[in-house]
Design an enzyme around this catalytic site. Structure first.
Site, PDB file in Angstrom:
ATOM      1  N   ASP A   1     -16.632   8.515  -1.050  1.00 36.42           N
ATOM      2  CA  ASP A   1     -15.327   8.332  -0.388  1.00 36.42           C
ATOM      3  C   ASP A   1     -14.928   9.694   0.184  1.00 36.42           C
ATOM      4  O   ASP A   1     -15.527  10.725  -0.182  1.00 36.42           O
ATOM      5  CB  ASP A   1     -14.310   7.839  -1.438  1.00 36.42           C
ATOM      6  CG  ASP A   1     -12.952   7.474  -0.839  1.00 36.42           C
ATOM      7  OD1 ASP A   1     -12.822   7.414   0.400  1.00 36.42           O
ATOM      8  OD2 ASP A   1     -11.999   7.270  -1.632  1.00 36.42           O
TER       9      ASP A   1
ATOM     10  N   GLN B   1     -10.454  -3.530  -2.817  1.00 38.26           N
ATOM     11  CA  GLN B   1     -11.690  -2.914  -2.328  1.00 38.26           C
ATOM     12  C   GLN B   1     -12.870  -3.268  -3.248  1.00 38.26           C
ATOM     13  O   GLN B   1     -13.987  -3.493  -2.790  1.00 38.26           O
ATOM     14  CB  GLN B   1     -11.498  -1.390  -2.272  1.00 38.26           C
ATOM     15  CG  GLN B   1     -12.702  -0.608  -1.833  1.00 38.26           C
ATOM     16  CD  GLN B   1     -13.021  -0.761  -0.352  1.00 38.26           C
ATOM     17  OE1 GLN B   1     -12.155  -0.607   0.486  1.00 38.26           O
ATOM     18  NE2 GLN B   1     -14.261  -1.071  -0.035  1.00 38.26           N
TER      19      GLN B   1
ATOM     20  N   ARG C   1       0.871  -1.190   0.000  1.00 38.93           N
ATOM     21  CA  ARG C   1       0.000   0.000   0.000  1.00 38.93           C
ATOM     22  C   ARG C   1       0.897   1.226   0.000  1.00 38.93           C
ATOM     23  O   ARG C   1       1.789   1.345   0.847  1.00 38.93           O
ATOM     24  CB  ARG C   1      -0.903   0.044   1.228  1.00 38.93           C
ATOM     25  CG  ARG C   1      -1.487   1.448   1.428  1.00 38.93           C
ATOM     26  CD  ARG C   1      -2.538   1.549   2.487  1.00 38.93           C
ATOM     27  NE  ARG C   1      -3.784   0.934   2.037  1.00 38.93           N
ATOM     28  CZ  ARG C   1      -4.958   1.169   2.599  1.00 38.93           C
ATOM     29  NH1 ARG C   1      -5.068   1.995   3.628  1.00 38.93           N
ATOM     30  NH2 ARG C   1      -6.048   0.584   2.138  1.00 38.93           N
TER      31      ARG C   1
ATOM     32  N   HIS D   1      -7.487   0.951  -6.214  1.00 41.79           N
ATOM     33  CA  HIS D   1      -7.694   0.200  -4.964  1.00 41.79           C
ATOM     34  C   HIS D   1      -8.443  -1.093  -5.320  1.00 41.79           C
ATOM     35  O   HIS D   1      -9.626  -1.260  -4.993  1.00 41.79           O
ATOM     36  CB  HIS D   1      -8.503   1.059  -3.988  1.00 41.79           C
ATOM     37  CG  HIS D   1      -8.483   0.580  -2.581  1.00 41.79           C
ATOM     38  ND1 HIS D   1      -7.719  -0.486  -2.157  1.00 41.79           N
ATOM     39  CD2 HIS D   1      -9.149   1.024  -1.467  1.00 41.79           C
ATOM     40  CE1 HIS D   1      -7.900  -0.668  -0.857  1.00 41.79           C
ATOM     41  NE2 HIS D   1      -8.763   0.233  -0.424  1.00 41.79           N
TER      42      HIS D   1
ATOM     43  N   CYS E   1     -16.009   2.994   1.073  1.00 40.55           N
ATOM     44  CA  CYS E   1     -14.874   2.121   1.376  1.00 40.55           C
ATOM     45  C   CYS E   1     -14.421   2.268   2.832  1.00 40.55           C
ATOM     46  O   CYS E   1     -13.835   1.347   3.398  1.00 40.55           O
ATOM     47  CB  CYS E   1     -13.723   2.430   0.422  1.00 40.55           C
ATOM     48  SG  CYS E   1     -13.256   4.178   0.443  1.00 40.55           S
TER      49      CYS E   1
ATOM     50  N   ARG F   1     -14.102  -7.244   2.837  1.00 40.46           N
ATOM     51  CA  ARG F   1     -12.689  -7.041   2.466  1.00 40.46           C
ATOM     52  C   ARG F   1     -11.889  -8.297   2.800  1.00 40.46           C
ATOM     53  O   ARG F   1     -11.026  -8.720   2.045  1.00 40.46           O
ATOM     54  CB  ARG F   1     -12.087  -5.844   3.229  1.00 40.46           C
ATOM     55  CG  ARG F   1     -12.688  -4.478   2.938  1.00 40.46           C
ATOM     56  CD  ARG F   1     -12.496  -4.042   1.503  1.00 40.46           C
ATOM     57  NE  ARG F   1     -11.116  -4.147   1.061  1.00 40.46           N
ATOM     58  CZ  ARG F   1     -10.118  -3.325   1.437  1.00 40.46           C
ATOM     59  NH1 ARG F   1     -10.347  -2.315   2.244  1.00 40.46           N
ATOM     60  NH2 ARG F   1      -8.894  -3.492   0.964  1.00 40.46           N
TER      61      ARG F   1
HETATM   62  N1   CP Z   1     -11.113   0.817   2.786  1.00 44.95           N
HETATM   63  C1   CP Z   1      -9.846   0.746   3.186  1.00 44.95           C
HETATM   64  O1   CP Z   1      -8.932   0.478   2.410  1.00 44.95           O
HETATM   65  O2   CP Z   1      -9.652   0.949   4.519  1.00 44.95           O
HETATM   66  P1   CP Z   1      -8.253   1.086   5.242  1.00 44.95           P
HETATM   67  O3   CP Z   1      -7.615   2.360   4.768  1.00 44.95           O
HETATM   68  O4   CP Z   1      -8.589   1.113   6.710  1.00 44.95           O
HETATM   69  O5   CP Z   1      -7.406  -0.099   4.885  1.00 44.95           O
HETATM   70  N1  NVA Z   2      -9.392   7.487  -1.435  1.00 45.90           N
HETATM   71  C1  NVA Z   2      -9.024   7.044  -0.114  1.00 45.90           C
HETATM   72  C2  NVA Z   2      -9.378   5.600   0.080  1.00 45.90           C
HETATM   73  C3  NVA Z   2      -9.118   5.073   1.458  1.00 45.90           C
HETATM   74  C4  NVA Z   2      -9.451   3.621   1.594  1.00 45.90           C
HETATM   75  C5  NVA Z   2      -7.546   7.274   0.097  1.00 45.90           C
HETATM   76  O1  NVA Z   2      -6.757   6.979  -0.807  1.00 45.90           O
HETATM   77  O2  NVA Z   2      -7.173   7.753   1.161  1.00 45.90           O
END
Ligand code: CP
Ligand code: NVA
Length: 330
Positions: free
Chosen positions: A231, A138, A108, A135, A272, A317
């Site tokens: 989001d 997700q 990530r 992502h 999400c 998830r």
């Molecule tokens: N939705 C999601 O990716 O959550 P986190 O940032 O908590 O992993």
């Molecule tokens: N768009 C958000 C998604 C978090 C799961 C981010 O990248 O922070």
């Protein structure tokens, strides 16, 4: 039946066929049944995975950890401060080292190029746990949640409200095109997904009998929608100074009672997460003090309503990430 996914990376859904995505969803359903019935499924005992997080996480990290443990694997977590990657050691060298010790890598972080490079050099499956652009894990949880509520996903209308150029919006557009879901990005005109990605998705959507629509008109965009999705307005890695601009830009696209009333009466709300729907977070309180907003991308009322399926989505998830790891490592 799709060709085997064994040994494949999971970096973005554009790399996968409709059948392969459907196969992962079926697998996730099997794993959910096994988990719900307390049936052991340590199918990958003896394997080890490493989780590289350059951004924070609750759901993705916990999903990989629990899913890894459930499958019988050893799980190592590395945060940005505890690895040499990018500081004292190049990405290529890090990938090659990890590839000698582990059976799979979750990443990530920032640019999609980083996870693509990891995938190129590691020699073992690499899974994208969120980049600036995409992502993908997700998406499987989102579609599984949609299917659980409607008994299908093909032909439904899903609307993403707000920051339509972020990783989640991009990925929703891709998965919708691949699976025959009519996708609407509803947000300000100059805040839409990348034109090249839109063109690619429209081509895929045409093959699968669905449409990709971009609109700044909330009424038209959300009319008879089956799924309303949003989001946060400033994503991880973006500067905090952006809040003011984004609040102004995206407030008309808040998911509230009017939006839900304009959608199909059976519509569900997805997010999400994490979400700013009340003042129970430090960022939420800071925004309230600066700009007077008590809730942002979604009202607390919609977030807590029976139409909101966000916690089912969060649970999914784990089941879907388990499916991805199993399919690529078995
Ligand atoms: N939705 C999601 O990716 O959550 P986190 O940032 O908590 O992993
Ligand atoms: N768009 C958000 C998604 C978090 C799961 C981010 O990248 O922070």
């Amino acid at each position: 039946m799709p060709r085997s996914l064994s040994g494949r990376n999971f970096l973005k859904l554009l790399d996968f066929t409709t059948e392969e995505i459907q196969y992962l969803l079926e697998l996730a359903k099997d794993f959910k049944r096994l988990k719900r019935t307390n049936t052991p499924h340590k199918y990958l005992t003896g394997k080890n995975i490493v989780l590289l997080f350059e951004k924070t996480s609750t759901r993705t990290r916990c999903s990989f950890e629990v899913a890894g443990n459930d499958l019988g694997m050893g799980v190592t977590y590395l945060d940005p401060a505890s690895s040499q990657m990018g500081n004292k050691e190049s990405l290529e060298d890090t990938a090659k080292v990890l590839g000698r010790m582990f059976d799979g890598i979750e990443y990530r972080g920032f640019d999609q190029d980083i996870v693509e490079d990891l995938g190129r050099y590691a020699g073992i499956p690499v899974w994208n746990g969120l980049t600036t652009e995409f992502h993908p894990t997700q998406m499987l949880a989102d579609v599984l949640t949609i299917e659980e509520n409607f008994g299908r996903y093909k032909g439904l209308k899903m609307v993403f409200m707000g920051d339509a150029r972020n990783n989640v919006a991009n990925s929703l557009m891709v998965v919708s095109a691949k699976l025959g879901i009519n996708f609407v990005a509803c947000g300000p005109k100059d805040n839409m997904p990348d034109a090249k990605l839109v063109a690619t998705c429209r081509k895929i959507a045409k093959e699968n009998g669905c449409t990709i629509t971009l609109t700044d008109d909330v009424k038209k965009g959300t009319k008879n929608a089956d799924v309303i999705y949003t989001d946060i307005w400033v994503s991880m890695g973006e500067p905090a100074e952006l809040w003011e601009k984004r609040i102004k830009l995206l407030s008309p696209y808040q998911v509230n009672d009017a939006v839900m009333a304009n959608a199909n009466p059976e519509a569900i709300f997805l997010h999400c997460l994490p979400s700013f729907h009340d003042l129970e977070t430090s960022v939420g309180r800071e925004i309230y003090e600066k700009f007077g907003l008590k809730e942002m991308e979604v009202t607390d009322k919609v977030f807590r309503s029976p139409q909101s399926k966000v916690f089912d989505e969060a649970e999914n998830r784990m089941h879907t990430i388990k499916a991805v790891m199993y399919a690529t490592l078995k």
